[in-house]
Write an enzyme that holds these catalytic residues in place. Structure first.
Site, PDB file in Angstrom:
ATOM      1  N   GLY A  12     -11.202 -27.026  17.519  1.00 53.79           N
ATOM      2  CA  GLY A  12     -10.931 -28.049  16.510  1.00 53.79           C
ATOM      3  C   GLY A  12      -9.474 -28.332  16.219  1.00 53.79           C
ATOM      4  O   GLY A  12      -9.143 -28.866  15.156  1.00 53.79           O
ATOM      5  N   SER A  13      -8.578 -28.049  17.185  1.00 53.23           N
ATOM      6  CA  SER A  13      -7.161 -28.299  16.882  1.00 53.23           C
ATOM      7  C   SER A  13      -6.847 -29.797  16.865  1.00 53.23           C
ATOM      8  O   SER A  13      -5.985 -30.239  16.089  1.00 53.23           O
ATOM      9  CB  SER A  13      -6.252 -27.555  17.857  1.00 53.23           C
ATOM     10  N   ASN A  14      -7.498 -30.585  17.695  1.00 55.09           N
ATOM     11  CA  ASN A  14      -7.281 -32.035  17.631  1.00 55.09           C
ATOM     12  C   ASN A  14      -7.775 -32.591  16.296  1.00 55.09           C
ATOM     13  O   ASN A  14      -7.111 -33.419  15.669  1.00 55.09           O
ATOM     14  CB  ASN A  14      -7.963 -32.752  18.797  1.00 55.09           C
ATOM     15  N   ARG A  90     -19.996 -32.953  25.201  1.00 56.55           N
ATOM     16  CA  ARG A  90     -21.282 -33.528  25.590  1.00 56.55           C
ATOM     17  C   ARG A  90     -21.079 -34.984  25.989  1.00 56.55           C
ATOM     18  O   ARG A  90     -20.255 -35.674  25.390  1.00 56.55           O
ATOM     19  CB  ARG A  90     -22.262 -33.511  24.407  1.00 56.55           C
ATOM     20  N   HIS A 108      -8.996 -36.872  26.398  1.00 60.56           N
ATOM     21  CA  HIS A 108      -9.214 -36.154  27.644  1.00 60.56           C
ATOM     22  C   HIS A 108      -7.899 -35.508  28.089  1.00 60.56           C
ATOM     23  O   HIS A 108      -6.855 -36.180  28.095  1.00 60.56           O
ATOM     24  CB  HIS A 108      -9.737 -37.087  28.741  1.00 60.56           C
ATOM     25  N   ASP A 140     -17.390 -45.314  26.871  1.00 65.69           N
ATOM     26  CA  ASP A 140     -18.506 -46.141  27.328  1.00 65.69           C
ATOM     27  C   ASP A 140     -19.574 -45.208  27.887  1.00 65.69           C
ATOM     28  O   ASP A 140     -19.486 -43.991  27.691  1.00 65.69           O
ATOM     29  CB  ASP A 140     -18.035 -47.216  28.331  1.00 65.69           C
ATOM     30  N   GLY A 142     -20.145 -44.177  30.771  1.00 66.39           N
ATOM     31  CA  GLY A 142     -19.748 -43.363  31.918  1.00 66.39           C
ATOM     32  C   GLY A 142     -19.048 -42.081  31.501  1.00 66.39           C
ATOM     33  O   GLY A 142     -18.919 -41.776  30.311  1.00 66.39           O
ATOM     34  N   ALA A 172       0.875 -32.699  23.159  1.00 72.50           N
ATOM     35  CA  ALA A 172       0.880 -34.161  23.355  1.00 72.50           C
ATOM     36  C   ALA A 172      -0.420 -34.778  22.832  1.00 72.50           C
ATOM     37  O   ALA A 172      -0.414 -35.865  22.237  1.00 72.50           O
ATOM     38  CB  ALA A 172       1.078 -34.486  24.831  1.00 72.50           C
TER      39      ALA A 172
END
Ligand code: GAR
Length: 199
Positions: A12-14, A90, A108, A140, A142, A172
């Site tokens: 959970g750092s983001n 997921r 990502h 989306d 994909g 970053a």
């Protein structure tokens, strides 16, 4: 005030970086709900410690679309405007994506379209690239394939390990996720094909 919904699976750092920017007013929004698919996700405890509503909806043994229906129902109940995947490990169903068109962001840990899927940092290291980074993109149906909102470049050093590289990329990530959220919440962008352009 716009409402964010955060989905996470682990550390959970983001999420924490986003939450700090919400608290300081740098992101003009509130976090309406934090949802984890893992009961032991550290991010849930961080959220509760910040006084946020944090709920586990366990994914184990639940079919993908049934799971997504439960999550979408809660996000709608909380009137979430923008869904932020923050280490949510997921794939989302087409149903989930269609319920929040261009209103789901993912982080990502690589420069997409390179190294999608799991362990983007390790994939980059193994491939021998000299630069990698991170990407915030719309989700989306994909795998890590939606239009790109923000990217940051990170150099790969000769003595990097997966851990040292991941740590540099993570710094970053924490910076650009909030920048991307601010752009999307402002509405000052348009999507032309795959391109997200500022207006
Ligand atoms: C981050 O490095 C994020 O980019 C990655 O998981 C980590 C979560 O860390 N996400 C993915 O690989 C998505 N496929 P965090 O829980 O500390 O934010």
């Amino acid at each position: 005030m716009k409402k964010l919904g955060i989905l996470l699976s682990g550390r959970g750092s983001n999420f924490q970086a986003i939450a700090k920017n919400v608290q300081s007013g740098r992101i003009a929004a509130e976090i309406a709900i934090v949802i984890s698919n893992k009961p032991d996700a550290a991010g849930l405890e961080i959220a509760r410690g910040m006084g946020l509503e944090a709920i586990c909806i366990p994914s184990k043994g639940v079919k993908r679309e049934e799971y997504d229906r439960r999550v979408v129902a809660l996000l709608k109940e909380k009137q979430v405007d923008l869904v932020c995947l923050a280490g949510f490990m997921r794939l989302l169903s087409a149903y989930f994506v269609s319920e929040f068109p261009n209103r789901i962001l993912n982080m990502h840990p690589a420069l997409l379209p390179s190294f999608p899927g799991l362990d983007g940092q390790q994939q980059a290291l193994a491939h021998g690239v000299k630069f990698t980074g991170c990407t915030v993109h719309f989700v989306d149906a994909g795998l890590d394939s939606g239009p790109i909102v923000a990217q940051a470049v990170v150099a790969v050093e000769d003595d990097d390990t997966a851990d040292s590289l991941s740590a540099r990329i993570l710094a970053a990530e924490h910076r650009i996720y909030s920048e991307a959220i601010t752009i999307v919440l402002s509405g000052k962008f348009r999507i032309e094909g795959r391109r997200v352009l500022r207006t």
